[in-house]
Write a protein that holds these residues in place. Structure first.
Motif, PDB file in Angstrom:
ATOM      1  N   SER A  78      36.510  33.288  40.412  1.00  0.00           N
ATOM      2  CA  SER A  78      35.208  32.671  40.695  1.00  0.00           C
ATOM      3  C   SER A  78      35.061  32.299  42.161  1.00  0.00           C
ATOM      4  O   SER A  78      33.999  32.493  42.750  1.00  0.00           O
ATOM      5  CB  SER A  78      35.022  31.421  39.832  1.00  0.00           C
ATOM      6  OG  SER A  78      35.017  31.774  38.474  1.00  0.00           O
ATOM      7  N   ALA A  79      36.129  31.785  42.750  1.00  0.00           N
ATOM      8  CA  ALA A  79      36.076  31.347  44.148  1.00  0.00           C
ATOM      9  C   ALA A  79      35.962  32.529  45.112  1.00  0.00           C
ATOM     10  O   ALA A  79      35.480  32.370  46.232  1.00  0.00           O
ATOM     11  CB  ALA A  79      37.308  30.513  44.486  1.00  0.00           C
ATOM     12  N   ASN A  80      36.408  33.696  44.682  1.00  0.00           N
ATOM     13  CA  ASN A  80      36.408  34.877  45.550  1.00  0.00           C
ATOM     14  C   ASN A  80      35.425  35.941  45.067  1.00  0.00           C
ATOM     15  O   ASN A  80      35.673  37.141  45.224  1.00  0.00           O
ATOM     16  CB  ASN A  80      37.826  35.461  45.620  1.00  0.00           C
ATOM     17  CG  ASN A  80      38.784  34.524  46.308  1.00  0.00           C
ATOM     18  OD1 ASN A  80      38.784  34.414  47.517  1.00  0.00           O
ATOM     19  ND2 ASN A  80      39.580  33.826  45.514  1.00  0.00           N
ATOM     20  N   GLN A  81      34.318  35.510  44.550  1.00  0.00           N
ATOM     21  CA  GLN A  81      33.340  36.444  44.011  1.00  0.00           C
ATOM     22  C   GLN A  81      32.806  37.399  45.081  1.00  0.00           C
ATOM     23  O   GLN A  81      32.499  38.549  44.787  1.00  0.00           O
ATOM     24  CB  GLN A  81      32.194  35.677  43.349  1.00  0.00           C
ATOM     25  CG  GLN A  81      31.369  36.521  42.413  1.00  0.00           C
ATOM     26  CD  GLN A  81      32.188  37.099  41.268  1.00  0.00           C
ATOM     27  OE1 GLN A  81      32.913  36.402  40.600  1.00  0.00           O
ATOM     28  NE2 GLN A  81      32.065  38.388  41.048  1.00  0.00           N
ATOM     29  N   SER A  82      32.745  36.940  46.316  1.00  0.00           N
ATOM     30  CA  SER A  82      32.272  37.827  47.388  1.00  0.00           C
ATOM     31  C   SER A  82      33.233  38.994  47.596  1.00  0.00           C
ATOM     32  O   SER A  82      32.808  40.120  47.874  1.00  0.00           O
ATOM     33  CB  SER A  82      32.091  37.047  48.686  1.00  0.00           C
ATOM     34  OG  SER A  82      33.321  36.486  49.095  1.00  0.00           O
ATOM     35  N   ILE A  83      34.533  38.754  47.448  1.00  0.00           N
ATOM     36  CA  ILE A  83      35.523  39.828  47.564  1.00  0.00           C
ATOM     37  C   ILE A  83      35.357  40.803  46.402  1.00  0.00           C
ATOM     38  O   ILE A  83      35.389  42.020  46.594  1.00  0.00           O
ATOM     39  CB  ILE A  83      36.957  39.254  47.603  1.00  0.00           C
ATOM     40  CG1 ILE A  83      37.167  38.455  48.886  1.00  0.00           C
ATOM     41  CG2 ILE A  83      38.000  40.357  47.457  1.00  0.00           C
ATOM     42  CD1 ILE A  83      38.463  37.686  48.946  1.00  0.00           C
ATOM     43  N   VAL A  84      35.155  40.262  45.215  1.00  0.00           N
ATOM     44  CA  VAL A  84      34.961  41.106  44.034  1.00  0.00           C
ATOM     45  C   VAL A  84      33.732  41.992  44.212  1.00  0.00           C
ATOM     46  O   VAL A  84      33.777  43.197  43.961  1.00  0.00           O
ATOM     47  CB  VAL A  84      34.820  40.238  42.763  1.00  0.00           C
ATOM     48  CG1 VAL A  84      34.450  41.090  41.561  1.00  0.00           C
ATOM     49  CG2 VAL A  84      36.094  39.453  42.503  1.00  0.00           C
ATOM     50  N   ASP A  85      32.648  41.403  44.682  1.00  0.00           N
ATOM     51  CA  ASP A  85      31.397  42.146  44.841  1.00  0.00           C
ATOM     52  C   ASP A  85      31.501  43.219  45.926  1.00  0.00           C
ATOM     53  O   ASP A  85      30.898  44.282  45.809  1.00  0.00           O
ATOM     54  CB  ASP A  85      30.245  41.190  45.173  1.00  0.00           C
ATOM     55  CG  ASP A  85      29.918  40.261  44.019  1.00  0.00           C
ATOM     56  OD1 ASP A  85      30.289  40.576  42.864  1.00  0.00           O
ATOM     57  OD2 ASP A  85      29.299  39.202  44.261  1.00  0.00           O
ATOM     58  N   SER A  86      32.259  42.938  46.970  1.00  0.00           N
ATOM     59  CA  SER A  86      32.346  43.900  48.077  1.00  0.00           C
ATOM     60  C   SER A  86      33.415  44.970  47.864  1.00  0.00           C
ATOM     61  O   SER A  86      33.455  45.959  48.596  1.00  0.00           O
ATOM     62  CB  SER A  86      32.613  43.163  49.396  1.00  0.00           C
ATOM     63  OG  SER A  86      33.888  42.552  49.359  1.00  0.00           O
ATOM     64  N   CYS A  87      34.267  44.794  46.867  1.00  0.00           N
ATOM     65  CA  CYS A  87      35.328  45.770  46.608  1.00  0.00           C
ATOM     66  C   CYS A  87      34.720  47.000  45.922  1.00  0.00           C
ATOM     67  O   CYS A  87      34.049  46.877  44.895  1.00  0.00           O
ATOM     68  CB  CYS A  87      36.415  45.146  45.731  1.00  0.00           C
ATOM     69  SG  CYS A  87      37.932  46.108  45.676  1.00  0.00           S
ATOM     70  N   SER A  88      34.956  48.174  46.500  1.00  0.00           N
ATOM     71  CA  SER A  88      34.331  49.396  45.992  1.00  0.00           C
ATOM     72  C   SER A  88      34.831  49.780  44.601  1.00  0.00           C
ATOM     73  O   SER A  88      34.102  50.368  43.821  1.00  0.00           O
ATOM     74  CB  SER A  88      34.563  50.547  46.970  1.00  0.00           C
ATOM     75  OG  SER A  88      35.950  50.764  47.115  1.00  0.00           O
ATOM     76  N   ASP A  89      36.087  49.454  44.307  1.00  0.00           N
ATOM     77  CA  ASP A  89      36.659  49.803  43.010  1.00  0.00           C
ATOM     78  C   ASP A  89      37.475  48.619  42.508  1.00  0.00           C
ATOM     79  O   ASP A  89      38.367  48.128  43.215  1.00  0.00           O
ATOM     80  CB  ASP A  89      37.542  51.047  43.155  1.00  0.00           C
ATOM     81  CG  ASP A  89      38.067  51.559  41.825  1.00  0.00           C
ATOM     82  OD1 ASP A  89      37.749  50.958  40.768  1.00  0.00           O
ATOM     83  OD2 ASP A  89      38.793  52.569  41.837  1.00  0.00           O
TER      84      ASP A  89
END
Length: 116
Positions: A78-89
């Motif tokens: 939850s805290a790193n949702q921006s990383i999850v969203d920007s990760c291509s795969d």
């Protein structure tokens, strides 16, 4: 005059008894309504909610998740949702535990989520 005072006293007592009965009736209705609402809402166990969310998101399948407490997985996700969203795969995501920290004892401050 005395008769008026006695009648007023009796009227006051009757009014108090009626109000008391109405109050008791209202309390019983409120208790019954609360019981119905509790049934409708059900009971929640925070640990079950965490487990179901971790399972639904597939967080235990991410590299590095093995051995980490599920609440930590969910907090870091939850805290790193921006990383999850920007990760291509999503297969490129991995949890990284700080050096020297055992995964089973890790807190959300000890774990990061990376996209490689």
């Amino acid at each position: 005059m005395t008769l008026g005072i006695v009648l007023a006293g009796i009227a006051l007592l009757v009014a108090l008894v009626l109000l008391s009965r109405q109050s008791k009736k209202n309390k019983k209705l409120a208790i019954a309504e609360l019981a119905r609402e509790r049934e409708d809402v059900g009971s929640f166990n925070i640990f079950e909610l965490v487990e179901s969310e971790v399972e639904a998101l597939g967080l235990t399948e991410i590299e590095g998740a093995h051995g980490l407490p599920h609440d930590v997985l969910l907090k870091v996700w939850s805290a790193n949702q921006s990383i999850v969203d920007s990760c291509s795969d999503s297969a490129n995501l991995r949890y990284v535990v700080a050096l020297g920290v055992e995964p089973a004892k890790a807190t959300d401050n000890d774990v990061t989520l990376e996209c490689t």
